[in-house]
Design a protein around this motif. Sequence first.
Motif, PDB file in Angstrom:
ATOM      1  N   ARG A 110      22.250  52.223  15.975  1.00  0.00           N
ATOM      2  CA  ARG A 110      21.544  51.720  14.999  1.00  0.00           C
ATOM      3  C   ARG A 110      20.950  50.148  15.186  1.00  0.00           C
ATOM      4  O   ARG A 110      21.778  49.022  15.112  1.00  0.00           O
ATOM      5  CB  ARG A 110      22.614  51.433  13.653  1.00  0.00           C
ATOM      6  CG  ARG A 110      22.079  51.432  12.453  1.00  0.00           C
ATOM      7  CD  ARG A 110      23.219  51.498  11.237  1.00  0.00           C
ATOM      8  NE  ARG A 110      24.373  52.476  11.631  1.00  0.00           N
ATOM      9  CZ  ARG A 110      25.583  51.864  11.471  1.00  0.00           C
ATOM     10  NH1 ARG A 110      26.155  50.827  11.460  1.00  0.00           N
ATOM     11  NH2 ARG A 110      26.449  52.784  11.763  1.00  0.00           N
ATOM     12  N   PRO A 119      36.946  50.193  15.730  1.00  0.00           N
ATOM     13  CA  PRO A 119      37.855  50.857  14.963  1.00  0.00           C
ATOM     14  C   PRO A 119      39.542  50.319  15.337  1.00  0.00           C
ATOM     15  O   PRO A 119      39.676  49.865  16.411  1.00  0.00           O
ATOM     16  CB  PRO A 119      37.785  52.278  15.538  1.00  0.00           C
ATOM     17  CG  PRO A 119      37.094  52.275  16.812  1.00  0.00           C
ATOM     18  CD  PRO A 119      36.110  51.035  16.633  1.00  0.00           C
ATOM     19  N   GLU A 128      26.798  55.842  16.826  1.00  0.00           N
ATOM     20  CA  GLU A 128      25.828  55.432  15.767  1.00  0.00           C
ATOM     21  C   GLU A 128      25.894  54.273  15.675  1.00  0.00           C
ATOM     22  O   GLU A 128      24.648  53.385  15.647  1.00  0.00           O
ATOM     23  CB  GLU A 128      26.588  56.009  14.498  1.00  0.00           C
ATOM     24  CG  GLU A 128      26.179  57.710  14.311  1.00  0.00           C
ATOM     25  CD  GLU A 128      27.105  57.914  12.926  1.00  0.00           C
ATOM     26  OE1 GLU A 128      27.214  57.146  12.053  1.00  0.00           O
ATOM     27  OE2 GLU A 128      27.364  59.084  12.936  1.00  0.00           O
ATOM     28  N   VAL A 129      26.831  53.351  15.890  1.00  0.00           N
ATOM     29  CA  VAL A 129      26.854  51.706  15.752  1.00  0.00           C
ATOM     30  C   VAL A 129      25.827  51.250  16.809  1.00  0.00           C
ATOM     31  O   VAL A 129      24.978  50.260  16.618  1.00  0.00           O
ATOM     32  CB  VAL A 129      28.007  51.072  16.062  1.00  0.00           C
ATOM     33  CG1 VAL A 129      28.104  49.601  16.166  1.00  0.00           C
ATOM     34  CG2 VAL A 129      29.075  51.638  14.802  1.00  0.00           C
ATOM     35  N   ASP A 169      38.535  58.287  20.494  1.00  0.00           N
ATOM     36  CA  ASP A 169      38.580  59.039  19.283  1.00  0.00           C
ATOM     37  C   ASP A 169      37.606  58.833  18.525  1.00  0.00           C
ATOM     38  O   ASP A 169      37.339  59.439  17.340  1.00  0.00           O
ATOM     39  CB  ASP A 169      39.859  58.978  18.670  1.00  0.00           C
ATOM     40  CG  ASP A 169      41.018  59.822  19.490  1.00  0.00           C
ATOM     41  OD1 ASP A 169      40.541  60.533  20.313  1.00  0.00           O
ATOM     42  OD2 ASP A 169      42.338  59.353  19.136  1.00  0.00           O
ATOM     43  N   HIS A 170      36.617  57.882  18.850  1.00  0.00           N
ATOM     44  CA  HIS A 170      35.788  57.089  17.788  1.00  0.00           C
ATOM     45  C   HIS A 170      34.459  57.285  18.357  1.00  0.00           C
ATOM     46  O   HIS A 170      33.611  56.270  17.969  1.00  0.00           O
ATOM     47  CB  HIS A 170      36.266  55.985  17.258  1.00  0.00           C
ATOM     48  CG  HIS A 170      37.386  55.839  16.753  1.00  0.00           C
ATOM     49  ND1 HIS A 170      37.850  56.176  15.462  1.00  0.00           N
ATOM     50  CD2 HIS A 170      38.682  55.471  17.271  1.00  0.00           C
ATOM     51  CE1 HIS A 170      39.088  55.968  15.308  1.00  0.00           C
ATOM     52  NE2 HIS A 170      39.656  55.497  16.631  1.00  0.00           N
ATOM     53  N   THR A 171      33.959  58.039  19.527  1.00  0.00           N
ATOM     54  CA  THR A 171      32.849  57.905  20.383  1.00  0.00           C
ATOM     55  C   THR A 171      31.745  58.028  19.248  1.00  0.00           C
ATOM     56  O   THR A 171      30.641  57.662  19.548  1.00  0.00           O
ATOM     57  CB  THR A 171      32.886  58.893  21.648  1.00  0.00           C
ATOM     58  OG1 THR A 171      33.410  60.175  21.085  1.00  0.00           O
ATOM     59  CG2 THR A 171      33.832  58.140  22.552  1.00  0.00           C
ATOM     60  N   SER A 172      31.636  59.172  18.547  1.00  0.00           N
ATOM     61  CA  SER A 172      30.536  59.421  17.636  1.00  0.00           C
ATOM     62  C   SER A 172      30.224  58.402  16.824  1.00  0.00           C
ATOM     63  O   SER A 172      29.135  57.903  16.693  1.00  0.00           O
ATOM     64  CB  SER A 172      30.634  60.868  17.124  1.00  0.00           C
ATOM     65  OG  SER A 172      31.789  60.936  16.332  1.00  0.00           O
ATOM     66  N   ARG A 173      31.331  57.738  16.143  1.00  0.00           N
ATOM     67  CA  ARG A 173      30.840  56.665  15.260  1.00  0.00           C
ATOM     68  C   ARG A 173      30.385  55.490  16.075  1.00  0.00           C
ATOM     69  O   ARG A 173      29.390  54.787  15.723  1.00  0.00           O
ATOM     70  CB  ARG A 173      32.244  56.352  14.379  1.00  0.00           C
ATOM     71  CG  ARG A 173      31.755  55.440  13.099  1.00  0.00           C
ATOM     72  CD  ARG A 173      32.862  55.068  12.554  1.00  0.00           C
ATOM     73  NE  ARG A 173      33.956  54.249  12.826  1.00  0.00           N
ATOM     74  CZ  ARG A 173      33.850  52.883  13.116  1.00  0.00           C
ATOM     75  NH1 ARG A 173      32.459  52.202  12.772  1.00  0.00           N
ATOM     76  NH2 ARG A 173      34.587  52.006  13.221  1.00  0.00           N
ATOM     77  N   LEU A 174      30.902  55.221  17.349  1.00  0.00           N
ATOM     78  CA  LEU A 174      30.533  54.262  17.970  1.00  0.00           C
ATOM     79  C   LEU A 174      29.107  54.359  18.470  1.00  0.00           C
ATOM     80  O   LEU A 174      28.153  53.449  18.571  1.00  0.00           O
ATOM     81  CB  LEU A 174      31.503  53.896  19.153  1.00  0.00           C
ATOM     82  CG  LEU A 174      32.779  53.014  18.890  1.00  0.00           C
ATOM     83  CD1 LEU A 174      33.781  53.279  19.887  1.00  0.00           C
ATOM     84  CD2 LEU A 174      32.679  51.823  18.495  1.00  0.00           C
TER      85      LEU A 174
END
Lengths: 375, 97
Positions: free
Chosen positions: A99, A5, A95-96, A88-93
Motif C-alpha cells: 500500500r 501485529p 498488504e501493508v 501468522d500475519h503475512t497476508s496483512r503485512l
Amino acid sequence: MPELPAPTQEQAAHFDYLEGLRGYNYTVHVKGILDAYERATAAGGSAPATMDEAGAIIAPSHLYRFAAATQHQAQKMGWAAARRSLEDHTSRLAEVLDRMPAEPRGRLVLDPALELPEYYTERDSEGLDDIHLVPGGYWGDPLVGPVYERGGALYRMAWRTGYTGSPPGALVAFAKGAPPGDYRRILDLGCSFGGLTMALREAYPDAEEVAGIDISAAALRWAHLTAEERGLAIAFEQRDATATGYPDGSFDLITGFLLLHELSAEVLDAVMAEAYRLLRPGGHMRFLDMPPYAALPPERAFLQSFDCEGNGEAFWDEFLSRDFKAVLGDCGFVNVSDGPLDYNELSYWGTAALLRTGEFRLENRWVNAADKPAA
Amino acid sequence: MSSPPDHASEAAAGPAPGYHAFEDPVHDRLLGVVLALGAEVWNLRERLGLLESALARQGIEVSALIEELALDPERAPSMTADRDAFLARFLRAISAD
C-alpha cells in the motif's frame, strides 16, 4: 513505522525471556569476564598492550565461552522469534507493504535489474545466516522490514517500548554535527531502513533533496513507508554505493550509518572513491560506525571482536583494524577527523555492541568525517 | 541475480552453521537446548501465573480441578501431541544441521 501485529502471550513471554537472557549475559557474564581480567592483569604485573594479548587471557575462560555462545544464540533466537511473531500475519503485512501512499512527500525508486553483489548474497544462498544472523539476510525476505523493527527492538532490549516515533536522538545529533554549511542536497549511503536518512531530513528541513540509497529493495520499501508515515520527504532509491549513477558533484553532504564495517576493504575503497566523485568541491562527508580497535582498551577491543565470528560480521575485524583516516586521505579527502559522538541518550541502549562489555559507553558511536577539497 | 533463500526462522535454538564458541561444538548445541528449554519454562510459568490471576479475578478456585484433569484419559491424545511438539522445539538444536 506501520503498526506491527501484536504478539501472542507466548511470543511476548519469549521476547521477555530473550531480553532477560541478553541483559543477564551482559551484566553478569561479561562483567564477570572483565572482573576476572582485571584480577589476572593485576596479579600478573604488566597489563596486556594488544587485544591479542588480552584475548589470550580472556578467551580460554569458561565464562567467556558461555557468554559468547549465549550472545550468539540469543541473537539468532531473537530474529527467529521476531519473524515467527509475524508469520501468522503475512497476508496483512503484504498488504501493508504494497500500500503505497497516494500522495507521497518523497519517493521510492526500485531497480529490479540491479545486480546484487556476491558478498551480499552468497552466504544466504547457501542457506546460511548472513549479516547479524538475520535469516535470509537483508534482501531475500519481503518481511525483512517488519522483522528488523521487531528484532531490532529486541536487540536493544526494548521490545515493549519499541522504537520511538522519531529517529533516535543520537542520529539527529550526528546529522546536525556536520560543520555549518548550506547543505542543499544530501545523500545517505547504505541507508537500509532509513534511520539516519530520516534523522537527516529532520536535521535539515530546508534541504532541497534528502536521498537514501541501498541495494535491498525490501529495506527501501520499509524505509519509504516509515518516512511517509512520519511526513518526511525523502527519496529512497535502489542503487549500489560503489556505482550510484548520479552525476559528478551531485551532493553537498554524504553520510552513512553502520555501513563501513559491513564492507570489505576493496568495496569500501570503491565506495569512498564514488563518494568523492559525488561530493561537490568543498562538500562534507561523515559516517557513524563502531570505534576502531585502536581506540579501545585491549580487553574491550577483544570483546568487541566477538561480532566477527559470532554475529555474521564478515568484515568487522578488517574494518575495525584498518586505518580508515589514511584511506580517506588516500582518496583525496581533507580535514579528515575521527572521534566519539558526544551524545548521551540515556533511554536508548544504542547499538548495544559495547553493552557486551557490561555497560553503555559513549565511544560506542564513532564519527569519521572529511571534506572534499574546495575547487 | 541470486534467488532469494528460504528463511529458516524455525531453526532458532542452537548455533548458526559453522559457529562454535566451545572447543567441542557439541557444547554449543547443548547450550542451545538449555536456552530453548529455559524459554519454554519461562513461558510456562508466565502463562500459569497469568491464568491463576485471570481465574482469581473471576473468583474461581481451580486447584482441585487441575489435579483431576491431570489424570483425565480424554485429555491424553492432545497432551501427547502437545508434548511431542514441545520436545521437537527444545531438542531442535541437537538435530539441526
